[in-house]
Each structure stands twice: as C-alpha cells, then as structure tokens.
Design an enzyme around this catalytic site. Structure first.
Site, PDB file in Angstrom:
ATOM      1  N   ASP A 151       1.319   0.033  -1.940  1.00 16.44           N
ATOM      2  CA  ASP A 151       1.334  -1.213  -3.227  1.00 16.44           C
ATOM      3  C   ASP A 151       0.815  -2.514  -2.706  1.00 16.44           C
ATOM      4  O   ASP A 151       0.914  -3.203  -3.015  1.00 16.44           O
ATOM      5  CB  ASP A 151       2.533  -1.319  -4.012  1.00 16.44           C
ATOM      6  CG  ASP A 151       3.001  -1.212  -5.267  1.00 16.44           C
ATOM      7  OD1 ASP A 151       2.458  -0.298  -6.314  1.00 16.44           O
ATOM      8  OD2 ASP A 151       2.616  -2.991  -5.523  1.00 16.44           O
ATOM      9  N   TYR A 157      -3.385  -9.476  -6.477  1.00 13.45           N
ATOM     10  CA  TYR A 157      -2.320 -10.053  -5.081  1.00 13.45           C
ATOM     11  C   TYR A 157      -3.657 -10.687  -4.282  1.00 13.45           C
ATOM     12  O   TYR A 157      -3.327 -11.269  -3.386  1.00 13.45           O
ATOM     13  CB  TYR A 157      -1.825  -8.199  -4.242  1.00 13.45           C
ATOM     14  CG  TYR A 157      -0.694  -8.126  -5.156  1.00 13.45           C
ATOM     15  CD1 TYR A 157       0.326  -8.924  -6.128  1.00 13.45           C
ATOM     16  CD2 TYR A 157      -0.365  -7.231  -4.894  1.00 13.45           C
ATOM     17  CE1 TYR A 157       0.940  -8.067  -7.225  1.00 13.45           C
ATOM     18  CE2 TYR A 157       0.784  -5.900  -5.462  1.00 13.45           C
ATOM     19  CZ  TYR A 157       1.684  -6.557  -6.896  1.00 13.45           C
ATOM     20  OH  TYR A 157       2.330  -6.189  -7.794  1.00 13.45           O
ATOM     21  N   LYS A 173      -3.604  -1.672  -8.571  1.00 15.41           N
ATOM     22  CA  LYS A 173      -3.457  -2.236 -10.498  1.00 15.41           C
ATOM     23  C   LYS A 173      -4.181  -2.706 -10.653  1.00 15.41           C
ATOM     24  O   LYS A 173      -4.966  -4.167  -9.953  1.00 15.41           O
ATOM     25  CB  LYS A 173      -1.984  -2.863 -10.705  1.00 15.41           C
ATOM     26  CG  LYS A 173      -1.212  -1.728  -9.211  1.00 15.41           C
ATOM     27  CD  LYS A 173       0.411  -2.723 -10.003  1.00 15.41           C
ATOM     28  CE  LYS A 173       0.896  -2.977  -8.591  1.00 15.41           C
ATOM     29  NZ  LYS A 173       0.836  -2.948  -7.789  1.00 15.41           N
ATOM     30  N   HIS A 224      -2.286  -3.347 -14.534  1.00 13.06           N
ATOM     31  CA  HIS A 224      -1.027  -3.626 -14.157  1.00 13.06           C
ATOM     32  C   HIS A 224      -0.093  -4.587 -15.041  1.00 13.06           C
ATOM     33  O   HIS A 224       1.766  -4.215 -15.271  1.00 13.06           O
ATOM     34  CB  HIS A 224      -1.407  -5.205 -13.911  1.00 13.06           C
ATOM     35  CG  HIS A 224      -0.737  -5.507 -12.028  1.00 13.06           C
ATOM     36  ND1 HIS A 224      -1.857  -6.411 -11.419  1.00 13.06           N
ATOM     37  CD2 HIS A 224       0.692  -5.872 -12.242  1.00 13.06           C
ATOM     38  CE1 HIS A 224      -0.355  -6.080 -10.688  1.00 13.06           C
ATOM     39  NE2 HIS A 224       0.926  -6.406 -11.212  1.00 13.06           N
TER      40      HIS A 224
HETATM   41  N1  LIG Z   1       3.834  -4.094 -11.172  1.00 11.05           N
HETATM   42  C1  LIG Z   1       4.735  -4.842 -11.150  1.00 11.05           C
HETATM   43  O1  LIG Z   1       4.367  -6.425 -12.408  1.00 11.05           O
HETATM   44  C2  LIG Z   1       5.424  -5.181  -9.844  1.00 11.05           C
HETATM   45  C3  LIG Z   1       5.864  -7.233  -9.369  1.00 11.05           C
HETATM   46  C4  LIG Z   1       6.267  -7.803  -8.175  1.00 11.05           C
HETATM   47  C5  LIG Z   1       6.780  -7.203  -7.325  1.00 11.05           C
HETATM   48  N2  LIG Z   1       5.679  -5.830  -7.208  1.00 11.05           N
HETATM   49  C6  LIG Z   1       5.311  -4.630  -6.253  1.00 11.05           C
HETATM   50  O2  LIG Z   1       6.777  -4.479  -5.839  1.00 11.05           O
HETATM   51  C7  LIG Z   1       6.664  -4.305  -4.560  1.00 11.05           C
HETATM   52  C8  LIG Z   1       8.139  -5.744  -3.858  1.00 11.05           C
HETATM   53  O3  LIG Z   1       8.701  -5.934  -4.961  1.00 11.05           O
HETATM   54  P1  LIG Z   1       9.083  -7.535  -4.422  1.00 11.05           P
HETATM   55  O4  LIG Z   1       8.271  -7.863  -3.710  1.00 11.05           O
HETATM   56  O5  LIG Z   1       8.829  -8.631  -6.164  1.00 11.05           O
HETATM   57  O6  LIG Z   1      10.218  -7.959  -4.066  1.00 11.05           O
HETATM   58  P2  LIG Z   1      11.331  -7.259  -2.537  1.00 11.05           P
HETATM   59  O7  LIG Z   1      10.447  -6.015  -2.662  1.00 11.05           O
HETATM   60  O8  LIG Z   1      12.460  -6.782  -3.909  1.00 11.05           O
HETATM   61  O9  LIG Z   1      12.050  -8.517  -2.036  1.00 11.05           O
HETATM   62  C9  LIG Z   1      11.198  -8.521  -0.982  1.00 11.05           C
HETATM   63  C10 LIG Z   1      12.124 -10.145  -0.377  1.00 11.05           C
HETATM   64  O10 LIG Z   1      12.927  -9.324   0.593  1.00 11.05           O
HETATM   65  C11 LIG Z   1      13.071 -10.175   1.460  1.00 11.05           C
HETATM   66  N3  LIG Z   1      13.538  -8.592   2.161  1.00 11.05           N
HETATM   67  C12 LIG Z   1      12.953  -7.700   1.862  1.00 11.05           C
HETATM   68  N4  LIG Z   1      13.335  -6.662   3.233  1.00 11.05           N
HETATM   69  C13 LIG Z   1      14.851  -7.117   3.564  1.00 11.05           C
HETATM   70  C14 LIG Z   1      15.978  -6.656   3.709  1.00 11.05           C
HETATM   71  N5  LIG Z   1      15.914  -5.877   4.361  1.00 11.05           N
HETATM   72  N6  LIG Z   1      17.234  -7.230   3.869  1.00 11.05           N
HETATM   73  C15 LIG Z   1      16.370  -9.229   3.602  1.00 11.05           C
HETATM   74  N7  LIG Z   1      16.147  -9.540   2.559  1.00 11.05           N
HETATM   75  C16 LIG Z   1      14.728  -8.687   2.862  1.00 11.05           C
HETATM   76  C17 LIG Z   1      11.343 -10.324   2.564  1.00 11.05           C
HETATM   77  O11 LIG Z   1      11.667 -11.085   2.934  1.00 11.05           O
HETATM   78  P3  LIG Z   1      10.476 -10.780   4.069  1.00 11.05           P
HETATM   79  O12 LIG Z   1       9.455 -10.969   4.054  1.00 11.05           O
HETATM   80  O13 LIG Z   1      11.224 -12.448   5.047  1.00 11.05           O
HETATM   81  O14 LIG Z   1      11.502  -9.610   4.594  1.00 11.05           O
HETATM   82  C18 LIG Z   1      11.142 -10.867   0.578  1.00 11.05           C
HETATM   83  O15 LIG Z   1      11.258 -12.075   0.858  1.00 11.05           O
HETATM   84  C19 LIG Z   1       5.313  -6.045  -4.498  1.00 11.05           C
HETATM   85  O16 LIG Z   1       5.685  -6.797  -3.037  1.00 11.05           O
HETATM   86  C20 LIG Z   1       3.908  -5.382  -4.943  1.00 11.05           C
HETATM   87  O17 LIG Z   1       4.417  -4.919  -4.353  1.00 11.05           O
HETATM   88  C21 LIG Z   1       5.368  -5.156  -8.813  1.00 11.05           C
END
Ligand SMILES: NC(=O)c1ccc[n+]([C@@H]2O[C@H](COP(=O)([O-])OP(=O)(O)OC[C@H]3O[C@@H](n4cnc5c(N)ncnc54)[C@H](OP(=O)(O)O)[C@@H]3O)[C@@H](O)[C@H]2O)c1
Length: 269
Positions: A40, A45, A69, A102
C-alpha cells in the site's frame, strides 16, 4: 495467501503499509520475500518510486497487488488523469493494481472523479478502483454513480475503534474493507486484554489485534520498518481466536479510539 474478493478483484488479506516507512525499497522487497503480496502506497507518501523499486527488485511483480491513492486536491478529472500517469511513471510498473481516492473532496463531484477513475481502468492504467475514508453516505453515493465497481473502502480500523456501520455498508455494496492503522500505530502493544489473549496463543498483542481483523474477513495493512516485524505481522494464520476472545476484543472499542484525525481537511482553495 488468503484473499478477499470484491466484484471479482482479489485482495491479499495481509498487506504492507508504507506511510513513513524507513528505507521503503528494501522493506518492500523483503516483505515480498517473506510472503506479502499486497503493498500500500499513496501519492501523498512521497515514496512511490522506492515502493515500485522494491516491487520490481522482488522479481514477483506479477503476484503482487500494488495500491496507490490519488490525493484529494487532484480529484478533478483532468488533474486525476495526469496524476495517475505520473504515479505510474514514478512506480515504474506496468499497471497500478488498485487505485483509490485517498480522502473525499466535497468540492469535486464524486461522479466526475469516479468517472475519470473508471476511464483510467478501461484504458489499462489500473486494474481496479476503490475509495478510502468514505462514510456510509459517501459509499452509497459512490456505488450509485461509479461506472466501474468500487472494490474497497480503506478505513482506520483496529480493536479500539468501532467501525460497525461503515463495515456493514461495505458488505451491503459487496466491497472489501481494508484496515489502515490496524495495530493502532503500535498501540496494541501493552493492552492488557490483547496481551492476555496473546499469552494463551503464544502470540504478541499486535498479532492478536491483526488476527481479530482478518478473522472477520477484513484486509490489514500493518506498517513496519523492521525486518523482524514483517514476519511477526504476517504470522496470523496458525492460530484462531475463540468466540469469547473475539467478544472481549470487540469490547475494547471506545469513543476516543480514533487515531487519524477525521476532521482533517486540506486547504481546498
Ligand atoms: N488511507 C489513509 O488515509 C491511511 C491513513 C493512515 C495509514 N494508511 C496506510 O495504512 C498503513 C498502516 O497504518 P499506520 O502506518 O498508520 O499504522 P500501524 O500499521 O497501525 O502501525 C505502525 C506502527 O506500529 C509499529 N509496529 C509495527 N509492527 C509492530 C508490532 N508487531 N509490534 C509493535 N509495534 C509494531 C511500527 O513501528 P516500527 O516501524 O518500528 O516497527 C509503527 O510505529 C500506513 O502505513 C498506510 O499505508 C492509510
């Protein structure tokens, strides 16, 4: 790899989020080596070039669903078409697999945006189209006006946020739900209930939170910049949560559980 099928389009149920990932090309390539088949990214980004590089270097391009997106300021048809061509040029891939809006932009009629996205699909720039951050009302409108099927809604979704209404609307429209921030930006770690259930299955709290979603048929796109966590976040299919455990996790949702600011809106002018 388990997939969620919507309007004939197959989405691998575990993907890799890449927002703010460090060394995206390396992490994407490694994720695909681990077994991820869904990546994704987004124009916003600023990493489409590196993400595309990682996908190409994996040697498995044909097996991988790549999502990007369109940013909300580029949803007018002419801007959208130009920006999608630019995304594809940055990704240096044959086609975008899944192209999403997005965030909605109230200044651009949805019918125009979805018309342009459908045209991009018919012309071979993308294999499928979808939306992100859409409410129930917007989902109803999108499904009414879109010439091509809208295959998914990517929304914030994790155990601390109740998304029942929008999930029900997606089901009604035959759409997949893609959960972003599925480990609550790391917030699953340390939660007493998730940790406790994790001990019973020899899994981490993050894995329990992710399993809770995939067990409901929700696609998850956890993000990590750490190689060892790529494997951890992917190892969700060798255990099953009981009905009682699912209920206990369901009760974790609370009114202030949202992480991403829903009132966020760019300066439209
Ligand atoms: N459509 C939208 O508007 C939108 C908005 C937000 C996000 N997104 C997409 O969704 C993806 C995921 O969401 P997100 O990045 O907001 O948050 P997330 O995936 O819920 O969390 C990422 C965070 O959790 C940590 N982490 C990862 N695996 C872990 C584990 N097994 N145990 C403990 N901590 C862990 C990571 O740190 P480390 O890197 O240090 O492991 C990072 O700080 C984004 O990267 C993006 O592609 C889309």
């Amino acid at each position: 790899m388990q997939v969620v099928e919507a309007h004939g389009f197959k989405i691998p149920i575990v993907g890799l989020g890449t927002w703010a990932v460090r060394h995206p090309a390396r992490i994407v390539e490694q994720a695909i080596r681990v077994g991820y088949r869904h990546i994704d990214t987004a124009q916003m980004y600023g990493n489409e070039a590196e993400v595309g590089e990682g996908v190409r270097n994996s040697g498995k391009r044909a097996e991988v669903v790549v999502t990007t997106k369109v940013q909300p300021t580029l949803l007018a048809p002419h801007d959208l078409e130009r920006s999608v061509k630019e995304s594809l040029a940055r990704l240096r891939l044959d086609v975008i697999d899944l192209l999403l809006i997005h965030w909605p932009n109230p200044r651009v009629p949805l019918a125009e945006t979805l018309g342009a996205m459908s045209k991009m699909k018919r012309e071979g720039y993308t294999r499928a189209i979808g939306v992100s951050n859409f409410t129930v009302a917007l989902l109803d409108e999108a499904n009414k006006v879109s010439p091509e099927p809208v295959v998914c809604n990517q929304i914030e979704c994790h155990p601390f946020l109740n998304q029942d209404k929008v999930i029900a609307a997606c089901k009604r429209h035959g759409m997949a739900v893609v959960a972003y921030s599925p480990i609550a930006r790391g917030g699953a770690t340390g939660n007493r209930i998730l940790e406790h259930i994790g001990v019973a299955h020899a899994k981490s709290a993050a894995q329990v939170g992710l399993r809770y979603l995939v067990q409901q048929g929700i696609v998850v796109i956890p993000r990590t910049s750490r190689i060892e966590r790529l494997e951890e976040n992917f190892a969700l299919f060798d255990f099953e949560l009981s009905e009682a455990e699912m209920q206990d996790i369901y009760k974790l949702a609370h009114p202030s559980g949202r992480i991403v600011d829903w009132t966020w809106s760019p300066k439209w002018d």
